[in-house]
Design an enzyme around this catalytic site. Sequence first.
Site, PDB file in Angstrom:
ATOM      1  CD  GLU A 291      -5.775   5.435   0.509  1.00 40.52           C
ATOM      2  OE1 GLU A 291      -4.821   6.226   0.646  1.00 40.52           O
ATOM      3  OE2 GLU A 291      -5.928   4.431   1.217  1.00 40.52           O
TER       4      GLU A 291
ATOM      5  CG  HIS B 134       0.223   6.212  -0.558  1.00 42.30           C
ATOM      6  ND1 HIS B 134      -0.783   6.970  -1.103  1.00 42.30           N
ATOM      7  CD2 HIS B 134      -0.347   5.515   0.471  1.00 42.30           C
ATOM      8  CE1 HIS B 134      -1.922   6.750  -0.428  1.00 42.30           C
ATOM      9  NE2 HIS B 134      -1.686   5.863   0.526  1.00 42.30           N
TER      10      HIS B 134
ATOM     11  CG  HIS C 170      -1.829   1.168   1.332  1.00 43.16           C
ATOM     12  ND1 HIS C 170      -3.132   1.155   0.887  1.00 43.16           N
ATOM     13  CD2 HIS C 170      -1.612   2.419   1.815  1.00 43.16           C
ATOM     14  CE1 HIS C 170      -3.674   2.348   1.097  1.00 43.16           C
ATOM     15  NE2 HIS C 170      -2.769   3.133   1.663  1.00 43.16           N
ATOM     16  CD  GLU C 171       1.494   3.548   3.739  1.00 42.96           C
ATOM     17  OE1 GLU C 171       1.602   4.596   3.067  1.00 42.96           O
ATOM     18  OE2 GLU C 171       0.501   3.308   4.460  1.00 42.96           O
TER      19      GLU C 171
HETATM   20 ZN    ZN Z   1      -3.143   5.178   1.900  1.00 42.73          ZN
END
Ligand code: ZN
Length: 504
Positions: free
Chosen positions: A299, A273, A269-270
């Site tokens: 996101e 980003h 997830h990170e």
């Molecule tokens: Zn996030």
Amino acid sequence: MSATLDAAYASLCGHARETAKLASIAGLLEWDERTKMPPAGGEYRAEQIAYLAGEIHKRQTAPQLGEWLAQLADSSLAADRHSEIGTVIRQLRRQYDKKTRLPQKLVEELSRTAVLGQQMWSEARKADDFSRFQPILEKTLDLKRQEAAALGYEETPYDALLDDYEPEARTSEVRNTLAALRDALTPLVEQIVGSGRRPDGAILKREFPIAAQEAFGQQAAAAIGFDFNAGRLDVTDHPFCGSAGPRDIRLTTRYNQHDFGDAFFSILHEAGHGLYEQGLPTEHFGLPTGETVSLGIHESQSRMWENQVGRSWVFWEFMFPKARQKFLSLGDVPLESFYAAINEVQPSLIRVDADEVTYNLHILIRFELELAMIEDQLQAADLPAAWREKYQHYLSITPPNDADGALQDVHWSAGLFGYFPTYSLGNLYAGQFFEKANADLGDLAGQFRRGEFQPLLDWLRQNIHHHGQRWSAAELAMNITGKPLSHTPWFSQIQHKYSELYGL
Ligand code: ZN
């Protein structure tokens, strides 16, 4: 370009780039605070960060900045609002107007109340006592309504607050999109729960040595394209992705040696980003043309790599043999069981632990409640009861206490009203972009199965990252997919995947 305008534009850009230096220094201090700083350093660190925030605010509201912008905003340079120069002028003007509309006294009161609010929230949550949080929540709501009034809005004060996180989005549109999502999603969740199928989640709670988790997480982040020459991965309490400069992106996670999924999916997830940050044009760093569009678009990138890619069957066809080499505890686990376990759907009380399917219902509940509070249709005192009612209604569970209910998240205590919907908007943008990427690139599944993630990353770079803030989130969706944002692509991907998994 006239010489005067030319000079004003150069000054404007120089000013913005210097402000970005201060902001990136603050970013590094915040990253350090949450990863490496010894506890005793906290007090002075808070002063350092507050000092920088004050300097940044001064620069962003400087009268000189207003003069350059007044000169440039109606000039020929700004005529094409989506050109490189037009984007810089439009976005800096927008930011300046917003910042200067708020009275200094209100800004200070908001930031004091946010600090105090988080302390009182933390105590109230520990004691499971909502009444300790209620007075500061009432005060926060009052201040947020004052903020909205100072900023101005057309339809609802929530519009003004939402704009901080999802620029140019309208509450009415968000409400319609999320309501359509809710109506499609609740029956699907009921079907999944009613299917009687339960994957063996215990597979993921075996022994996973932390050093191996770290190495495997780095391997996966590198495989999807995260550049460790321009970024790092470190340990924290609440995972985030920070930036210390255009070529210095900081991923963070936390490890539990009896939980495979927690760290692994937060790293993906990170890293999602981080890929967005690394994909911004470096030469525009500090200017709107080198910055991310909105929290929703941010996101969409993290969710796509975490879910559409990282929880797919084909991703694990490629990664599972590597996982088995790293973790002895997966030696006897068939890929089918592992895949079912990482995609287990289970209505639960806690948002941050929620699965891909029910997650959006947690967000919907918060969006509906905070909108009602800002519009003064729900009083702070009635929040816990309203919370329980909605959890029962949408997820068929009722929190046994307020600590796991209305006191669950930090956001409202910190004054972050309008933030929650961006998580769901991110999911929906991810679904819509992914559908189009798949159509443009052909067989994404086949590529993932072979460990080829570069074509998708290149597509995201070219269509999204590369533009900075040239387009708003809604414009990006329209430019890329030819359609406004809708729940349909995300929902049909989810329906297809989980019908197969749960035999619906
Ligand atoms: Zn996030």
